[in-house]
Write a protein that holds these residues in place. Structure first.
Motif, PDB file in Angstrom:
ATOM      1  N   GLN A 143     190.439  74.251  -7.879  1.00  0.00           N
ATOM      2  CA  GLN A 143     192.349  74.206  -8.531  1.00  0.00           C
ATOM      3  C   GLN A 143     193.095  74.825  -8.809  1.00  0.00           C
ATOM      4  OE1 GLN A 143     191.044  72.487 -12.740  1.00  0.00           O
ATOM      5  NE2 GLN A 143     190.319  70.658 -11.637  1.00  0.00           N
ATOM      6  N   ILE A 144     192.632  76.543  -8.220  1.00  0.00           N
ATOM      7  CA  ILE A 144     192.839  77.472  -8.497  1.00  0.00           C
ATOM      8  C   ILE A 144     193.022  78.545  -6.220  1.00  0.00           C
ATOM      9  CG2 ILE A 144     190.810  78.635 -10.248  1.00  0.00           C
ATOM     10  CD1 ILE A 144     188.747  80.149  -9.073  1.00  0.00           C
ATOM     11  N   ILE A 145     192.454  77.575  -6.325  1.00  0.00           N
ATOM     12  CA  ILE A 145     192.515  78.603  -4.267  1.00  0.00           C
ATOM     13  C   ILE A 145     193.642  77.143  -3.955  1.00  0.00           C
ATOM     14  CG2 ILE A 145     190.129  78.386  -4.307  1.00  0.00           C
ATOM     15  CD1 ILE A 145     189.703  76.442  -2.554  1.00  0.00           C
ATOM     16  N   GLY A 146     194.003  78.421  -2.968  1.00  0.00           N
ATOM     17  CA  GLY A 146     195.510  77.388  -1.773  1.00  0.00           C
ATOM     18  C   GLY A 146     194.561  77.967  -0.749  1.00  0.00           C
ATOM     19  N   ILE A 147     194.990  76.880   0.697  1.00  0.00           N
ATOM     20  CA  ILE A 147     195.160  77.167   1.651  1.00  0.00           C
ATOM     21  C   ILE A 147     195.990  76.935   2.491  1.00  0.00           C
ATOM     22  CG2 ILE A 147     193.299  76.307   3.756  1.00  0.00           C
ATOM     23  CD1 ILE A 147     191.563  74.975   1.298  1.00  0.00           C
ATOM     24  N   VAL A 148     196.297  77.742   3.441  1.00  0.00           N
ATOM     25  CA  VAL A 148     196.982  77.816   4.756  1.00  0.00           C
ATOM     26  C   VAL A 148     196.304  76.924   5.698  1.00  0.00           C
ATOM     27  CG1 VAL A 148     199.240  78.362   5.715  1.00  0.00           C
ATOM     28  CG2 VAL A 148     198.732  78.712   3.161  1.00  0.00           C
ATOM     29  N   PRO A 149     195.707  76.288   6.171  1.00  0.00           N
ATOM     30  CA  PRO A 149     195.606  75.781   7.905  1.00  0.00           C
ATOM     31  C   PRO A 149     196.206  76.770   8.766  1.00  0.00           C
ATOM     32  CG  PRO A 149     196.226  74.073   7.078  1.00  0.00           C
ATOM     33  CD  PRO A 149     196.461  75.111   5.613  1.00  0.00           C
TER      34      PRO A 149
ATOM     35  N   ASN B 212     204.668  74.656   5.595  1.00  0.00           N
ATOM     36  CA  ASN B 212     202.682  74.758   5.144  1.00  0.00           C
ATOM     37  C   ASN B 212     202.431  75.455   4.338  1.00  0.00           C
ATOM     38  OD1 ASN B 212     201.151  73.280   6.865  1.00  0.00           O
ATOM     39  ND2 ASN B 212     200.659  74.549   8.022  1.00  0.00           N
ATOM     40  N   LEU B 213     203.010  77.158   4.539  1.00  0.00           N
ATOM     41  CA  LEU B 213     202.777  77.738   3.421  1.00  0.00           C
ATOM     42  C   LEU B 213     203.046  77.567   2.125  1.00  0.00           C
ATOM     43  CD1 LEU B 213     202.091  80.508   2.285  1.00  0.00           C
ATOM     44  CD2 LEU B 213     204.007  81.826   3.435  1.00  0.00           C
ATOM     45  N   ILE B 214     204.426  76.967   1.876  1.00  0.00           N
ATOM     46  CA  ILE B 214     204.848  76.143   0.555  1.00  0.00           C
ATOM     47  C   ILE B 214     204.018  75.383   0.003  1.00  0.00           C
ATOM     48  CG2 ILE B 214     206.351  75.303  -0.776  1.00  0.00           C
ATOM     49  CD1 ILE B 214     208.325  76.173   1.150  1.00  0.00           C
ATOM     50  N   ALA B 215     203.163  74.173   0.862  1.00  0.00           N
ATOM     51  CA  ALA B 215     202.631  73.697   0.090  1.00  0.00           C
ATOM     52  C   ALA B 215     201.416  74.123  -0.529  1.00  0.00           C
ATOM     53  CB  ALA B 215     202.046  72.551   1.226  1.00  0.00           C
ATOM     54  N   SER B 216     201.419  75.265  -0.320  1.00  0.00           N
ATOM     55  CA  SER B 216     199.753  75.333  -0.393  1.00  0.00           C
ATOM     56  C   SER B 216     199.827  76.341  -2.296  1.00  0.00           C
ATOM     57  CB  SER B 216     199.235  76.618   0.358  1.00  0.00           C
ATOM     58  OG  SER B 216     200.036  78.073   1.465  1.00  0.00           O
ATOM     59  N   VAL B 217     201.155  76.900  -1.805  1.00  0.00           N
ATOM     60  CA  VAL B 217     201.394  77.668  -3.506  1.00  0.00           C
ATOM     61  C   VAL B 217     201.283  77.326  -4.808  1.00  0.00           C
ATOM     62  CG1 VAL B 217     201.233  79.675  -1.586  1.00  0.00           C
ATOM     63  CG2 VAL B 217     203.602  78.448  -2.258  1.00  0.00           C
ATOM     64  N   LEU B 218     202.763  75.459  -4.464  1.00  0.00           N
ATOM     65  CA  LEU B 218     203.394  74.951  -5.993  1.00  0.00           C
ATOM     66  C   LEU B 218     202.288  74.790  -7.255  1.00  0.00           C
ATOM     67  CD1 LEU B 218     204.010  72.095  -3.260  1.00  0.00           C
ATOM     68  CD2 LEU B 218     205.775  74.086  -4.180  1.00  0.00           C
ATOM     69  N   HIS B 219     201.013  74.546  -6.743  1.00  0.00           N
ATOM     70  CA  HIS B 219     200.197  75.229  -7.768  1.00  0.00           C
ATOM     71  C   HIS B 219     199.608  76.437  -8.769  1.00  0.00           C
ATOM     72  CE1 HIS B 219     197.163  75.874  -4.639  1.00  0.00           C
ATOM     73  NE2 HIS B 219     196.730  75.849  -5.726  1.00  0.00           N
ATOM     74  N   ASN B 220     200.338  77.843  -8.090  1.00  0.00           N
ATOM     75  CA  ASN B 220     199.853  78.550  -8.007  1.00  0.00           C
ATOM     76  C   ASN B 220     198.640  79.093  -8.504  1.00  0.00           C
ATOM     77  OD1 ASN B 220     203.169  79.294  -9.083  1.00  0.00           O
ATOM     78  ND2 ASN B 220     202.402  78.504 -11.436  1.00  0.00           N
ATOM     79  N   PRO B 221     198.145  79.269  -6.928  1.00  0.00           N
ATOM     80  CA  PRO B 221     196.746  79.955  -7.120  1.00  0.00           C
ATOM     81  C   PRO B 221     196.196  81.152  -7.389  1.00  0.00           C
ATOM     82  CG  PRO B 221     197.855  79.435  -4.663  1.00  0.00           C
ATOM     83  CD  PRO B 221     198.915  78.969  -5.518  1.00  0.00           C
ATOM     84  N   LYS B 222     194.879  80.920  -8.192  1.00  0.00           N
ATOM     85  CA  LYS B 222     194.764  82.683  -7.818  1.00  0.00           C
ATOM     86  C   LYS B 222     194.713  83.684  -6.779  1.00  0.00           C
ATOM     87  CE  LYS B 222     193.043  81.825 -12.884  1.00  0.00           C
ATOM     88  NZ  LYS B 222     191.765  81.909 -13.659  1.00  0.00           N
ATOM     89  N   ILE B 223     194.370  82.986  -5.749  1.00  0.00           N
ATOM     90  CA  ILE B 223     193.570  83.315  -4.049  1.00  0.00           C
ATOM     91  C   ILE B 223     193.852  82.052  -3.339  1.00  0.00           C
ATOM     92  CG2 ILE B 223     191.155  83.667  -3.078  1.00  0.00           C
ATOM     93  CD1 ILE B 223     189.521  83.884  -5.348  1.00  0.00           C
ATOM     94  N   LEU B 224     194.446  83.010  -2.346  1.00  0.00           N
ATOM     95  CA  LEU B 224     195.183  82.288  -0.703  1.00  0.00           C
ATOM     96  C   LEU B 224     194.272  82.363  -0.125  1.00  0.00           C
ATOM     97  CD1 LEU B 224     197.259  79.819  -0.001  1.00  0.00           C
ATOM     98  CD2 LEU B 224     199.004  82.496  -0.103  1.00  0.00           C
ATOM     99  N   PHE B 225     194.210  81.457   0.913  1.00  0.00           N
ATOM    100  CA  PHE B 225     193.529  81.932   1.809  1.00  0.00           C
ATOM    101  C   PHE B 225     193.894  80.906   3.189  1.00  0.00           C
ATOM    102  CE2 PHE B 225     190.157  80.718  -0.883  1.00  0.00           C
ATOM    103  CZ  PHE B 225     189.354  81.950  -0.231  1.00  0.00           C
ATOM    104  N   LEU B 226     194.198  82.390   4.010  1.00  0.00           N
ATOM    105  CA  LEU B 226     195.485  82.180   5.110  1.00  0.00           C
ATOM    106  C   LEU B 226     194.703  82.021   6.255  1.00  0.00           C
ATOM    107  CD1 LEU B 226     197.683  85.110   3.145  1.00  0.00           C
ATOM    108  CD2 LEU B 226     198.650  82.137   3.775  1.00  0.00           C
ATOM    109  N   ASP B 227     194.822  81.470   7.551  1.00  0.00           N
ATOM    110  CA  ASP B 227     194.407  81.277   8.716  1.00  0.00           C
ATOM    111  C   ASP B 227     195.211  81.226   9.631  1.00  0.00           C
ATOM    112  OD1 ASP B 227     192.573  81.539  10.878  1.00  0.00           O
ATOM    113  OD2 ASP B 227     191.824  78.775  10.350  1.00  0.00           O
ATOM    114  N   GLU B 228     195.575  82.738  10.449  1.00  0.00           N
ATOM    115  CA  GLU B 228     196.444  82.645  11.255  1.00  0.00           C
ATOM    116  C   GLU B 228     198.408  82.267  10.606  1.00  0.00           C
ATOM    117  OE1 GLU B 228     196.400  84.334  14.454  1.00  0.00           O
ATOM    118  OE2 GLU B 228     194.002  84.273  14.721  1.00  0.00           O
ATOM    119  N   PRO B 229     198.461  83.413   9.432  1.00  0.00           N
ATOM    120  CA  PRO B 229     199.700  82.195   8.999  1.00  0.00           C
ATOM    121  C   PRO B 229     200.892  82.560   9.786  1.00  0.00           C
ATOM    122  CG  PRO B 229     199.272  84.348   8.330  1.00  0.00           C
ATOM    123  CD  PRO B 229     197.431  83.468   9.182  1.00  0.00           C
TER     124      PRO B 229
END
Length: 247
Positions: free
Chosen positions: A76-82, A144-161
């Protein structure tokens, strides 16, 4: 924010460990670059931290939560941009984002406002109701980026964004990420674009053969390596010039 203790990972049937007794701490609100050659273990480490795969041994915690006891809370607190596009090509941008936002429990006007605000910030509001399969690579990266941050994550993981995007899209993405960081989001970033990492990251770690080799601020690492003019010089000095092709 992230505390990694002696994490190791060996995949079934593999000859070698992808990660080996890795220790690492990442502070709150850092923009932390996780760098390394192909096959170094970067994606494996991110997959473990996102609770997508289990480590063979070792432990980690994120914001005081552990994957053994708090797996659902962690998600719930992370966002992932694959690295690959995680979008439905036959749906519109808005439909994709509404679907992913609903998975985080968002709905109604709150979700729609979040989507429209993010689309506007990333220059995509005019394309909200166009299908994803008509989008350019840079546009897909931004969705792709927007989809990962809509829930305001505390931590965002970015793999080759920013891989494969034009200069304008890259600048918009980086500026958006910097604004998220200013608002309190801790960012974990992997990339082969070392010039980008040098200016974007507050601190970096270079891993090789599944082991942590060095950590520090980009400017400090450059100063510590004789003859290095930039982070790419440091990277080559540490990991060598040999090709790292793997299958």
């Amino acid at each position: 924010m992230i505390d990694i203790q002696q994490i190791s990972k060996k995949y079934k049937g593999a000859d070698n460990f992808s990660l080996s007794n890795l220790d690492l701490s990442i502070a709150e609100k850092e923009i932390f670059g996780l760098l390394g050659p192909n096959g170094a273990g970067k994606t494996t480490l991110i997959s473990i931290l996102c609770s997508l795969i289990k480590p063979t041994s070792g432990n980690f915690s994120i914001a005081g939560l552990t994957y053994q006891k708090n797996k659902n809370q962690l998600k719930q607190i992370i966002g992932i941009v694959p690295q690959e596009y995680a979008l439905y090509p036959s749906l519109t941008a808005f439909e994709n984002l509404k679907y992913f936002g609903s998975m985080y429990g968002l709905k109604g006007k709150i979700l729609e406002d979040k989507i429209n605000t993010a689309l506007e910030h990333l220059g995509l509001l005019a394309f909200a109701h166009k299908k994803i399969d008509t989008f350019s690579g840079g546009m897909k990266r931004r969705i792709n980026l927007i989809a990962s941050v809509l829930h305001n994550p505390k931590i965002l993981f970015l793999d080759e964004p920013t891989v494969g995007v034009d200069v304008q899209s890259k600048n918009v993405i980086i500026e958006f990420l910097q604004e998220l960081n200013k608002q309190g989001t801790t960012i974990i970033y992997t990339s082969h674009h070392l010039n980008e990492a040098e200016t974007f990251c507050t601190r970096v770690a270079i891993i090789d053969h599944g082991k942590l080799v060095v950590t520090g601020k980009p400017e400090t690492l450059i100063a510590q390596h004789s003859g290095a003019h930039n982070l790419e010089d440091v990277f080559i000095d540490i990991t060598g010039k040999a090709l790292r092709d793997h299958a």
